[in-house]
Design an enzyme around this catalytic site. Structure first.
Site, PDB file in Angstrom:
ATOM      1  N   LYS A   4     -13.859  -0.727   5.843  1.00 47.19           N
ATOM      2  CA  LYS A   4     -14.366  -1.777   4.670  1.00 47.19           C
ATOM      3  C   LYS A   4     -15.397  -2.689   5.076  1.00 47.19           C
ATOM      4  O   LYS A   4     -16.512  -2.852   4.668  1.00 47.19           O
ATOM      5  CB  LYS A   4     -13.068  -2.528   3.973  1.00 47.19           C
ATOM      6  CG  LYS A   4     -11.775  -1.833   4.215  1.00 47.19           C
ATOM      7  CD  LYS A   4     -11.849  -0.849   3.014  1.00 47.19           C
ATOM      8  CE  LYS A   4     -10.315  -0.176   3.181  1.00 47.19           C
ATOM      9  NZ  LYS A   4      -9.839   0.945   2.320  1.00 47.19           N
ATOM     10  N   ASP A  46      -1.196  -5.893   9.071  1.00 42.86           N
ATOM     11  CA  ASP A  46      -2.087  -5.012   8.662  1.00 42.86           C
ATOM     12  C   ASP A  46      -3.376  -5.776   8.077  1.00 42.86           C
ATOM     13  O   ASP A  46      -3.233  -6.623   7.449  1.00 42.86           O
ATOM     14  CB  ASP A  46      -1.694  -4.265   7.257  1.00 42.86           C
ATOM     15  CG  ASP A  46      -2.583  -3.010   7.174  1.00 42.86           C
ATOM     16  OD1 ASP A  46      -3.771  -3.071   7.404  1.00 42.86           O
ATOM     17  OD2 ASP A  46      -1.936  -1.987   6.287  1.00 42.86           O
ATOM     18  N   TRP A  61       1.003  -1.249  -0.152  1.00 43.60           N
ATOM     19  CA  TRP A  61       0.018  -0.058  -0.072  1.00 43.60           C
ATOM     20  C   TRP A  61       0.882   1.156  -0.139  1.00 43.60           C
ATOM     21  O   TRP A  61       1.785   1.367   0.847  1.00 43.60           O
ATOM     22  CB  TRP A  61      -0.851  -0.038   1.402  1.00 43.60           C
ATOM     23  CG  TRP A  61      -1.884   1.185   1.418  1.00 43.60           C
ATOM     24  CD1 TRP A  61      -2.586   1.639   0.605  1.00 43.60           C
ATOM     25  CD2 TRP A  61      -2.319   1.874   2.656  1.00 43.60           C
ATOM     26  NE1 TRP A  61      -3.454   2.639   1.054  1.00 43.60           N
ATOM     27  CE2 TRP A  61      -3.307   2.675   2.372  1.00 43.60           C
ATOM     28  CE3 TRP A  61      -1.697   1.793   3.837  1.00 43.60           C
ATOM     29  CZ2 TRP A  61      -3.800   3.575   3.265  1.00 43.60           C
ATOM     30  CZ3 TRP A  61      -2.296   2.667   4.707  1.00 43.60           C
ATOM     31  CH2 TRP A  61      -3.154   3.606   4.597  1.00 43.60           C
TER      32      TRP A  61
HETATM   33  C1  LMR Z   1      -6.975   1.870  -0.814  1.00 46.53           C
HETATM   34  O1  LMR Z   1      -5.819   1.400  -0.647  1.00 46.53           O
HETATM   35  O2  LMR Z   1      -7.354   2.201  -1.761  1.00 46.53           O
HETATM   36  C2  LMR Z   1      -7.390   2.088   0.510  1.00 46.53           C
HETATM   37  O3  LMR Z   1      -6.788   1.634   1.735  1.00 46.53           O
HETATM   38  C3  LMR Z   1      -7.899   3.552   1.019  1.00 46.53           C
HETATM   39  C4  LMR Z   1      -6.662   4.620   0.964  1.00 46.53           C
HETATM   40  O4  LMR Z   1      -6.607   5.365   2.105  1.00 46.53           O
HETATM   41  O5  LMR Z   1      -5.656   4.525   0.123  1.00 46.53           O
END
Ligand code: LMR
Length: 396
Positions: free
Chosen positions: A244, A209, A127
């Site tokens: 989510k 996570d 992420w």
């Molecule tokens: C995402 O990866 O799209 C979500 O976790 C929202 C975000 O805050 O990035």
């Protein structure tokens, strides 16, 4: 002073949603931010949440501050949801946090303050906010390989080799419990076992996570990785999000759980995390936590929630297979069937940054630069346009 500041780049995910909102084309499609959409393309409020809010409206007596760690009922319920039978109550320090991001930041501050020299290992890819969060806390981040060269499966050998060679005792290993963001590729049970054994042997602290609990294969199945880790590690951190699985995105509700080797260390760890929270947001907002606690604490609402969660999971799965099928007809030379092995909201589509750019400018289709698609943004009514456009991008 302020006029000398140069502009920061837009966020790679949320920045695209901002651009999408400004796009005036009527057929535009947003497959960027990880937000669930129903068949009509709306992000609904779950029925269990609506009913919990009705109860809260009647019963809630005060908006006074919560304790630094949060609402007791929430802390107990989420501990049981994430760690049933895995750790005794007095071995877990739980904190209600503003979203999963808040939990990650508090965990990062806790590590940075208490474990000098500790580095945080992140999967490549991960992420995009992970490195930013850990670095903002002053921690060094390192990368371990995660995907095979074709980005369709996990390269466990490469991941283990890097950790074996370069991981140090006291380093943090950041793992995605399920529904890996951005790839949707999760370790199987044998791979979890290998990761758990190796990281325990090295003496790394797992930080897991857990943002998509229930979006993979089910509430129990999605805990399998944590169960594996718990067999080999006496201590680990979990950062959960209820954005989510409860659809509570804008309520900003998550939790940090620090699983400790014994009750005495739990007390000390809790006191230290409290200092991190106090200097960050002081104490958590109530409403999201009150909703989650109300739903999980009420048999009827809890079973409504599990069925609503299953419906979201099933719809994503259906869209995943409808997409693969639709692409098979349009681009028979490109095999998208690997998407069926991926789990959760996201898939790595294999689209290149140039194709992603072209889809945005020519077709009004917004996809994250890495080629990550939010499968939950696909609906029966946008599927044809989406697949026609992707087929055109692939052929040009
Ligand atoms: C995402 O990866 O799209 C979500 O976790 C929202 C975000 O805050 O990035």
């Amino acid at each position: 002073m302020l006029e000398n500041i140069s502009a920061a780049p837009p966020d790679p995910i949320l920045g695209l949603t901002e651009a999408f909102q400004q796009d005036s084309r009527s057929g535009k499609i947003n497959l960027t931010t990880g937000v669930y959409k129903d068949e009509q393309g709306n992000t609904p409020i779950l029925e269990c949440v609506k009913r919990a809010e009705e109860k809260l409206l009647k019963d809630e007596k005060s908006k006074g501050y919560l304790g630094i760690d949060g609402l007791a009922e929430f802390l107990n319920s989420v501990r049981e949801l994430a760690l049933p039978g895995l750790a005794a109550e007095d071995q877990v320090a739980v904190f209600q946090s503003p979203g999963g991001t808040g939990a990650l930041r508090v965990a990062a501050d806790f590590v940075a303050k208490n474990f000098a020299g500790s580095r945080v290992w992140l999967s490549t890819p991960t992420w995009p906010n992970h490195p930013a969060i850990f670095q903002a806390a002053g921690l060094e981040t390192k990368q371990y390989p995660y995907l095979s060269a074709d980005r369709k499966s996990l390269d466990a050998a490469a991941c283990l080799e890097t950790l074996e060679k370069e991981g140090r005792a006291g380093d943090v290993i950041c793992l995605h419990a399920c529904c890996h963001n951005p790839s949707g590729v999760d370790p199987n049970s044998e791979q979890w076992q290998q990761i758990a054994e190796l990281t325990a042997r090295i003496g790394m602290l797992p930080l897991i996570d857990f943002a998509y609990h229930g979006f993979g294969d089910g509430l129990q199945q999605d805990r399998a990785g944590i169960e594996r880790m718990a067999k080999h590690h006496q201590e680990y951190l979990i950062c959960s999000s209820y954005s989510k699985n409860f659809g509570l995105y804008s309520e900003r509700i998550g939790a940090l759980m620090a699983v400790c080797p014994d009750a005495v260390s739990t007390v000390k760890v809790r006191s230290n995390i409290k200092t991190c929270v106090r200097s960050n947001y002081s104490n958590p907002p109530r409403h999201g936590g009150a909703i989650v606690a109300c739903v999980l604490g009420d048999t009827e609402l809890r079973s409504l929630w599990t069925s609503e969660l299953a419906a979201m999971r099933d719809r994503i799965h259906q869209m995943r297979s409808a997409f693969v099928e639709a692409m098979r007809h349009r681009s028979p030379d490109v095999d998208f069937s690997f998407l069926m092995d991926q789990r959760g909201m996201f898939s790595f589509s294999g689209l290149t940054p140039m194709q992603v750019d072209w889809l945005k400018s020519e077709k009004g289709i917004y996809i994250v630069g890495s080629g990550r698609i939010n499968v939950a943004g696909i609906t029966p009514s946008n599927l044809d346009y989406l697949c026609d456009s992707i087929a055109e991008a692939l052929s040009s």
